[in-house]
Design a protein around this motif. Structure first.
Motif, PDB file in Angstrom:
ATOM      1  N   UNK A  36       0.845  -1.201   0.000  1.00  0.00           N
ATOM      2  CA  UNK A  36       0.000   0.000   0.000  1.00  0.00           C
ATOM      3  C   UNK A  36       0.882   1.252   0.000  1.00  0.00           C
ATOM      4  N   UNK A  37       1.958   1.199   0.768  1.00  0.00           N
ATOM      5  CA  UNK A  37       2.907   2.316   0.809  1.00  0.00           C
ATOM      6  C   UNK A  37       3.612   2.480  -0.533  1.00  0.00           C
ATOM      7  N   UNK A  38       4.046   1.372  -1.119  1.00  0.00           N
ATOM      8  CA  UNK A  38       4.747   1.432  -2.410  1.00  0.00           C
ATOM      9  C   UNK A  38       3.837   2.014  -3.494  1.00  0.00           C
ATOM     10  N   UNK A  39       2.566   1.662  -3.451  1.00  0.00           N
ATOM     11  CA  UNK A  39       1.628   2.176  -4.454  1.00  0.00           C
ATOM     12  C   UNK A  39       1.501   3.688  -4.351  1.00  0.00           C
ATOM     13  N   UNK A  40       1.526   4.220  -3.136  1.00  0.00           N
ATOM     14  CA  UNK A  40       1.442   5.671  -2.966  1.00  0.00           C
ATOM     15  C   UNK A  40       2.695   6.360  -3.485  1.00  0.00           C
ATOM     16  N   UNK A  41       3.843   5.742  -3.275  1.00  0.00           N
ATOM     17  CA  UNK A  41       5.088   6.308  -3.791  1.00  0.00           C
ATOM     18  C   UNK A  41       5.048   6.375  -5.310  1.00  0.00           C
ATOM     19  N   UNK A  42       4.522   5.325  -5.940  1.00  0.00           N
ATOM     20  CA  UNK A  42       4.425   5.303  -7.406  1.00  0.00           C
ATOM     21  C   UNK A  42       3.582   6.465  -7.909  1.00  0.00           C
ATOM     22  N   UNK A  43       2.556   6.835  -7.150  1.00  0.00           N
ATOM     23  CA  UNK A  43       1.668   7.921  -7.546  1.00  0.00           C
ATOM     24  C   UNK A  43       2.317   9.287  -7.335  1.00  0.00           C
ATOM     25  N   UNK A  44       3.315   9.356  -6.460  1.00  0.00           N
ATOM     26  CA  UNK A  44       3.943  10.627  -6.115  1.00  0.00           C
ATOM     27  C   UNK A  44       5.156  10.966  -6.964  1.00  0.00           C
ATOM     28  N   UNK A  45       5.647  10.032  -7.741  1.00  0.00           N
ATOM     29  CA  UNK A  45       6.853  10.297  -8.526  1.00  0.00           C
ATOM     30  C   UNK A  45       6.656  11.501  -9.447  1.00  0.00           C
ATOM     31  N   UNK A  46       7.683  12.331  -9.589  1.00  0.00           N
ATOM     32  CA  UNK A  46       7.567  13.508 -10.467  1.00  0.00           C
ATOM     33  C   UNK A  46       7.750  13.125 -11.932  1.00  0.00           C
ATOM     34  N   UNK A  47       6.742  12.451 -12.475  1.00  0.00           N
ATOM     35  CA  UNK A  47       6.808  12.007 -13.871  1.00  0.00           C
ATOM     36  C   UNK A  47       5.444  12.177 -14.524  1.00  0.00           C
ATOM     37  N   UNK A  48       5.401  12.327 -15.841  1.00  0.00           N
ATOM     38  CA  UNK A  48       4.111  12.455 -16.540  1.00  0.00           C
ATOM     39  C   UNK A  48       3.197  11.250 -16.309  1.00  0.00           C
ATOM     40  N   UNK A  49       3.766  10.045 -16.254  1.00  0.00           N
ATOM     41  CA  UNK A  49       2.931   8.856 -16.066  1.00  0.00           C
ATOM     42  C   UNK A  49       2.286   8.845 -14.687  1.00  0.00           C
ATOM     43  N   UNK A  50       3.020   9.303 -13.666  1.00  0.00           N
ATOM     44  CA  UNK A  50       2.447   9.359 -12.325  1.00  0.00           C
ATOM     45  C   UNK A  50       1.361  10.417 -12.229  1.00  0.00           C
ATOM     46  N   UNK A  51       1.552  11.547 -12.912  1.00  0.00           N
ATOM     47  CA  UNK A  51       0.514  12.578 -12.896  1.00  0.00           C
ATOM     48  C   UNK A  51      -0.749  12.081 -13.609  1.00  0.00           C
ATOM     49  N   UNK A  52      -0.561  11.294 -14.675  1.00  0.00           N
ATOM     50  CA  UNK A  52      -1.717  10.728 -15.376  1.00  0.00           C
ATOM     51  C   UNK A  52      -2.452   9.736 -14.472  1.00  0.00           C
ATOM     52  N   UNK A  53      -1.683   8.916 -13.764  1.00  0.00           N
ATOM     53  CA  UNK A  53      -2.289   7.955 -12.844  1.00  0.00           C
ATOM     54  C   UNK A  53      -2.980   8.678 -11.700  1.00  0.00           C
ATOM     55  N   UNK A  54      -2.385   9.767 -11.234  1.00  0.00           N
ATOM     56  CA  UNK A  54      -2.997  10.555 -10.166  1.00  0.00           C
ATOM     57  C   UNK A  54      -4.378  11.062 -10.578  1.00  0.00           C
ATOM     58  N   UNK A  55      -4.510  11.512 -11.818  1.00  0.00           N
ATOM     59  CA  UNK A  55      -5.798  12.015 -12.295  1.00  0.00           C
ATOM     60  C   UNK A  55      -6.859  10.922 -12.264  1.00  0.00           C
ATOM     61  N   UNK A  56      -6.470   9.699 -12.606  1.00  0.00           N
ATOM     62  CA  UNK A  56      -7.416   8.582 -12.589  1.00  0.00           C
ATOM     63  C   UNK A  56      -7.832   8.251 -11.163  1.00  0.00           C
ATOM     64  N   UNK A  57      -6.863   8.228 -10.235  1.00  0.00           N
ATOM     65  CA  UNK A  57      -7.182   7.925  -8.831  1.00  0.00           C
ATOM     66  C   UNK A  57      -8.072   9.016  -8.238  1.00  0.00           C
ATOM     67  N   UNK A  58      -7.823  10.261  -8.606  1.00  0.00           N
ATOM     68  CA  UNK A  58      -8.679  11.348  -8.126  1.00  0.00           C
ATOM     69  C   UNK A  58     -10.126  11.132  -8.584  1.00  0.00           C
TER      70      UNK A  58
END
Length: 512
Positions: free
Chosen positions: A359-381
């Motif tokens: 669960x912690x690792x998944x949150x880190x993946x969402x926080x990475x400063x990368x375009x793919x993480x920002x795209x994933x963040x939008x989906x989770x939101x």
């Protein structure tokens, strides 16, 4: 209560944090002699105070503490020390129920009816500072007869078939069992030769209290940037994540100049730090012990598992370890435990730890400063704006969905027992204060009373009606509040007796 110091105890515990203290309380409740060895001379630390010390207690933690009459004093002490600034949700129009990588979900989104194994109604939440939690647990431990030696950290250990010798503070201590609750860099774990494996850090996290030359330069709240993430609460509370592979964690002194440089890098502003009051670093390293038991040594809390503090799951995971382990060690010492009872500690808790690390690792993946993480963040939101999505995340963050695999298909077995409202006006948790097992009978079946009697005071019998029985007729509850057996039909005395033998050992007399 003052207990004269002796060097021989049933159980030695390394570490006087919340996990070690709760475990000590559980062992004393069961009549064991306990010595806690703590490296630090003084329990006080600014990081345990508000705002950095604020922790959200999960549903299993709340229920466990309530069963031991520890929840009320923690809440009272925490409220007396709180301030409107520390309860940030009070400043919002909607009450946050938690977050995933900083993305909030709210109480008004959650559908409690999806949790059919729980009683109807809203799930309670409690937030408290670490200082309050530790103070209440320490007071209970000392009052019950636990001896706590501060400034006396474990240096080395020796094991034999009959016990453990611990060398600490120039002294030698004997115990039947040793439990390492001494943190992620556990001396006990290393001395016992237990492996620690997982994933290396991707970032250095910072928690700092500062005085800014111009507090208006930074916008309050949580912000993802091209170089990391920062949280700002005026006038000077800062949290930052710098994706440097954990390079700065515990390598160099944390200076005002360094905090300013990292804050400028991540925020993209020319913010000036006029004064650094204090700061600490942390990482997202996610490691777990390869075994929770080796010989006469066991591990609990951060000694058994470490991960980033994102979401505040570490404290709850450790408290769960303590509740699960205490009664099992005590039964083993008394000689009433089934042969593999102590081994069930690792079987039950290791998967829980692995789930939280992922669960912690998944949150880190969402926080990475990368375009793919920002795209994933939008989906989770988007997902968290839906009722089903918010309910799923709440179930994970609050621990509502936690369940041990006890080999029984009944949907309530392996879960925390609901705090039933009894017809006499009391709640179930009141009847679990003594730390005994409980056979709860809603139909008044005399044969179930006979079953409980065969185990003496290991299992107490309570026949009483409740306002909402969730379709149950009877259930057997372990000392840690976990349902060991449940029945939807009346008078299943044979099944009840078999489950009692599995968890409470041989009966004093032959059950039906």
């Amino acid at each position: 209560m003052h207990i004269p110091h002796t060097n021989s105890h049933d159980v030695l515990i390394a570490g006087a944090g919340p996990v070690g203290l709760l475990l000590a309380c559980e062992l004393r409740l069961a009549g064991c002699s306990v010595l806690v060895l703590e490296q630090a001379n003084d329990p006080h630390n600014p990081l345990k105070e508000l705002p950095f010390g604020l922790r959200g207690l999960s549903v299993p933690s709340i229920e466990s503490l309530d069963r031991r009459d520890l929840l009320r004093p923690i809440e009272e002490r925490a409220v007396s020390r709180s301030s409107p600034a520390s309860a940030h949700w009070m400043q919002q129009t909607r009450r946050p129920a938690g977050h995933f990588a900083g993305i909030q979900f709210f109480h008004d989104q959650i559908d409690n009816t999806q949790w059919s194994h729980r009683l109807p109604g809203a799930v309670s939440s409690v937030a408290a500072d670490m200082a309050s939690i530790e103070a209440v647990l320490a007071a209970r431990a000392e009052t019950s007869g636990v001896e706590i030696l501060r400034g006396c950290g474990v240096e080395s250990i020796e094991q034999s078939e009959r016990g453990v010798t611990v060398f600490a503070g120039g002294q030698e201590f004997q115990g039947q069992w040793l439990v390492g609750c001494d943190g992620g860099r556990s001396t006990v774990r290393k001395a016992a030769g237990i492996g620690f494996s997982g994933t290396d850090p991707e970032f250095t996290g910072y928690s700092a209290q500062v005085r800014l030359a111009d507090p208006g330069v930074l916008k309050p709240g949580r912000h993802y940037t091209a170089t990391g993430m920062y949280i700002y609460s005026a006038p000077g509370t800062i949290g930052m994540v710098d994706f440097d592979g954990g390079a700065f964690h515990r390598t160099d002194p944390i200076t005002r100049e360094h905090i300013e440089a990292v804050l400028r890098k991540i925020s993209g502003t020319e913010v000036a730090v006029a004064e650094l009051e204090f700061a600490t670093t942390w990482t997202d390293r996610a490691f777990q012990a390869t075994a929770y038991k080796k010989g006469r040594v066991l591990l609990a809390g951060d000694a058994a598992h470490v991960h980033s503090p994102l979401g505040g799951q570490g404290l709850n995971l450790g408290l769960g370890d303590a509740m699960n382990l205490g009664w099992k060690i005590a039964a083993t010492i008394r000689g009433t435990a089934p042969e593999d009872l102590l081994d069930s500690y690792e079987r039950e808790r290791h998967p829980e730890g692995a789930r939280i690390l992922d669960w912690s690792r998944a949150q880190v993946a969402l926080m990475r400063p990368s375009p793919s993480s920002r795209a994933l963040e939008a989906i989770i939101r988007d997902l968290l704006q839906t009722r089903d999505g918010a309910t799923y995340f709440a179930g994970r963050v609050w621990g509502v969905e936690s369940r041990y695999d006890l080999g029984d298909a009944h949907p309530l077995v392996g879960r925390s027992a609901p705090n039933f409202e009894l017809i006499d006006g009391t709640r179930l948790n009141l009847h679990l204060r003594t730390g005994h097992g409980l056979l709860l009978d809603f139909d008044g079946c005399e044969s179930l009373n006979s079953v409980a009697a065969h185990w003496g005071d290991r299992i107490r019998y309570l026949a009483i009606e409740v306002k909402d029985r969730l379709g149950l007729s009877a259930l057997l509850i372990r000392p840690d509040g976990v349902i060991a057996w449940a029945s939807d039909s009346a008078c299943c005395e044979i099944d009840a007796a078999n489950s009692a033998s599995k968890w409470f050992g041989k009966p004093l007399s032959t059950p039906p």
